[in-house]
Design a protein around this motif. Structure first.
Motif, mmCIF file in Angstrom:
data_model
loop_
_atom_site.group_PDB
_atom_site.id
_atom_site.type_symbol
_atom_site.label_atom_id
_atom_site.label_comp_id
_atom_site.label_asym_id
_atom_site.label_seq_id
_atom_site.Cartn_x
_atom_site.Cartn_y
_atom_site.Cartn_z
ATOM 1 N N SER A 180 0.833 -1.210 0.000
ATOM 2 C CA SER A 180 0.000 0.000 0.000
ATOM 3 C C SER A 180 0.863 1.254 0.000
ATOM 4 O O SER A 180 0.579 2.224 -0.721
ATOM 5 N N ILE A 181 1.910 1.250 0.802
ATOM 6 C CA ILE A 181 2.820 2.400 0.853
ATOM 7 C C ILE A 181 3.517 2.558 -0.497
ATOM 8 O O ILE A 181 3.585 3.661 -1.049
ATOM 9 N N ARG A 182 4.029 1.459 -1.035
ATOM 10 C CA ARG A 182 4.735 1.504 -2.327
ATOM 11 C C ARG A 182 3.811 2.042 -3.418
ATOM 12 O O ARG A 182 4.208 2.877 -4.234
ATOM 13 N N LYS A 183 2.574 1.592 -3.438
ATOM 14 C CA LYS A 183 1.617 2.040 -4.450
ATOM 15 C C LYS A 183 1.404 3.556 -4.355
ATOM 16 O O LYS A 183 1.386 4.249 -5.369
ATOM 17 N N ALA A 184 1.269 4.072 -3.135
ATOM 18 C CA ALA A 184 1.073 5.512 -2.947
ATOM 19 C C ALA A 184 2.320 6.298 -3.353
ATOM 20 O O ALA A 184 2.220 7.381 -3.938
ATOM 21 N N VAL A 185 3.488 5.767 -3.068
ATOM 22 C CA VAL A 185 4.740 6.443 -3.428
ATOM 23 C C VAL A 185 4.887 6.494 -4.946
ATOM 24 O O VAL A 185 5.173 7.546 -5.524
ATOM 25 N N VAL A 186 4.679 5.369 -5.604
ATOM 26 C CA VAL A 186 4.844 5.307 -7.056
ATOM 27 C C VAL A 186 3.790 6.154 -7.772
ATOM 28 O O VAL A 186 4.054 6.735 -8.820
ATOM 29 N N LYS A 187 2.625 6.257 -7.197
ATOM 30 C CA LYS A 187 1.541 7.054 -7.786
ATOM 31 C C LYS A 187 1.890 8.541 -7.814
ATOM 32 O O LYS A 187 1.428 9.287 -8.672
ATOM 33 N N LEU B 180 7.837 11.212 1.725
ATOM 34 C CA LEU B 180 7.714 9.766 1.865
ATOM 35 C C LEU B 180 7.271 9.384 3.271
ATOM 36 O O LEU B 180 6.465 8.470 3.450
ATOM 37 N N GLN B 181 7.799 10.072 4.260
ATOM 38 C CA GLN B 181 7.394 9.798 5.638
ATOM 39 C C GLN B 181 5.903 10.086 5.800
ATOM 40 O O GLN B 181 5.181 9.302 6.421
ATOM 41 N N THR B 182 5.446 11.200 5.259
ATOM 42 C CA THR B 182 4.032 11.566 5.355
ATOM 43 C C THR B 182 3.151 10.521 4.676
ATOM 44 O O THR B 182 2.117 10.125 5.220
ATOM 45 N N ILE B 183 3.570 10.062 3.497
ATOM 46 C CA ILE B 183 2.812 9.019 2.798
ATOM 47 C C ILE B 183 2.705 7.774 3.665
ATOM 48 O O ILE B 183 1.630 7.197 3.820
ATOM 49 N N ALA B 184 3.823 7.368 4.262
ATOM 50 C CA ALA B 184 3.818 6.166 5.107
ATOM 51 C C ALA B 184 2.937 6.366 6.336
ATOM 52 O O ALA B 184 2.126 5.498 6.686
ATOM 53 N N GLU B 185 3.061 7.518 6.993
ATOM 54 C CA GLU B 185 2.286 7.782 8.209
ATOM 55 C C GLU B 185 0.782 7.812 7.946
ATOM 56 O O GLU B 185 -0.007 7.458 8.817
ATOM 57 N N GLY C 231 -2.923 1.449 9.129
ATOM 58 C CA GLY C 231 -2.250 0.286 9.691
ATOM 59 C C GLY C 231 -0.828 0.540 10.146
ATOM 60 O O GLY C 231 -0.241 -0.267 10.847
ATOM 61 N N VAL C 232 -0.269 1.697 9.751
ATOM 62 C CA VAL C 232 1.098 2.035 10.149
ATOM 63 C C VAL C 232 1.076 2.527 11.596
ATOM 64 O O VAL C 232 0.325 3.430 11.941
ATOM 65 N N LYS C 233 1.915 1.912 12.420
ATOM 66 C CA LYS C 233 2.003 2.307 13.825
ATOM 67 C C LYS C 233 3.063 3.382 14.050
ATOM 68 O O LYS C 233 2.893 4.279 14.869
ATOM 69 N N GLN C 234 4.179 3.249 13.336
ATOM 70 C CA GLN C 234 5.305 4.171 13.527
ATOM 71 C C GLN C 234 6.186 4.120 12.289
ATOM 72 O O GLN C 234 6.263 3.094 11.617
ATOM 73 N N VAL C 235 6.863 5.243 11.998
ATOM 74 C CA VAL C 235 7.768 5.312 10.848
ATOM 75 C C VAL C 235 9.158 5.718 11.323
ATOM 76 O O VAL C 235 9.312 6.720 12.023
ATOM 77 N N ASP C 236 10.145 4.915 10.954
ATOM 78 C CA ASP C 236 11.552 5.238 11.195
ATOM 79 C C ASP C 236 12.121 5.691 9.861
ATOM 80 O O ASP C 236 12.374 4.876 8.969
ATOM 81 N N ASN C 237 12.303 6.993 9.695
ATOM 82 C CA ASN C 237 12.731 7.567 8.424
ATOM 83 C C ASN C 237 14.252 7.664 8.380
ATOM 84 O O ASN C 237 14.847 8.566 8.949
ATOM 85 N N GLN C 238 14.881 6.731 7.663
ATOM 86 C CA GLN C 238 16.337 6.717 7.500
ATOM 87 C C GLN C 238 16.738 7.122 6.083
ATOM 88 O O GLN C 238 17.860 6.846 5.648
ATOM 89 N N LEU C 239 15.838 7.780 5.359
ATOM 90 C CA LEU C 239 16.131 8.220 4.001
ATOM 91 C C LEU C 239 17.259 9.252 4.023
ATOM 92 O O LEU C 239 17.359 10.029 4.973
ATOM 93 N N GLU C 240 18.068 9.273 2.979
ATOM 94 C CA GLU C 240 19.233 10.151 2.924
ATOM 95 C C GLU C 240 19.144 11.076 1.714
ATOM 96 O O GLU C 240 19.341 10.636 0.574
#
Length: 127
Positions: A63-70, A105-110, A114-123
């Motif tokens: 679901s996250i991947r689909k939203a990111v790619v969209k 990307l963090q906002t999309i995931a959050e 069903g997402v409880k928490q996001v650890d954003n290690q993107l660089e």
């Protein structure tokens, strides 16, 4: 003389005249993330191999991947970011173009149900 052969000889003469007597392959460039990969060898960081195989986590990652790619405003790097889900906890890893993409990307995931928490290690590549 065959028709194409004279063209080949003409091209060869031009290449030789320009000093390109031999073509050499460029030396292989080191991989962009080689240094970063060493941190993953100690087992202290989450990698895609740590992705939980539960159907709920797979569906959440999809679901996250689909939203990111969209989102066509994101770069290719952002579209290819690693999304690792374990028990509803999402880890985002990899390069992105800007800090704004990291945040997006963090906002999309959050915002994904069903997402409880996001650890954003993107660089981000640029400031």
């Amino acid at each position: 003389m065959p028709k194409g052969f004279s063209l080949f000889l003409s091209t060869l003469a031009v290449v030789s005249a320009l000093g390109f007597d031999s073509v050499r392959a460029a030396p292989a460039a080191p991989q962009e993330n080689t240094g970063r990969n060493t941190r993953d060898q100690g087992g202290n960081t989450v990698t895609p191999e740590d992705q939980n195989e539960s159907s709920a986590d797979r569906n959440l990652a999809a679901s996250i991947r689909k939203a990111v790619v969209k989102d066509k405003s994101l770069s290719v790097d952002a579209h290819n970011a690693k999304i690792i889900v374990r028990g509803g906890l999402v880890t985002l890893r990899g390069p992105v173009e800007t800090p704004a993409e990291k945040t997006k990307l963090q906002t999309i995931a959050e915002r994904t149900r069903g997402v409880k928490q996001v650890d954003n290690q993107l660089e981000p590549k640029s400031p």
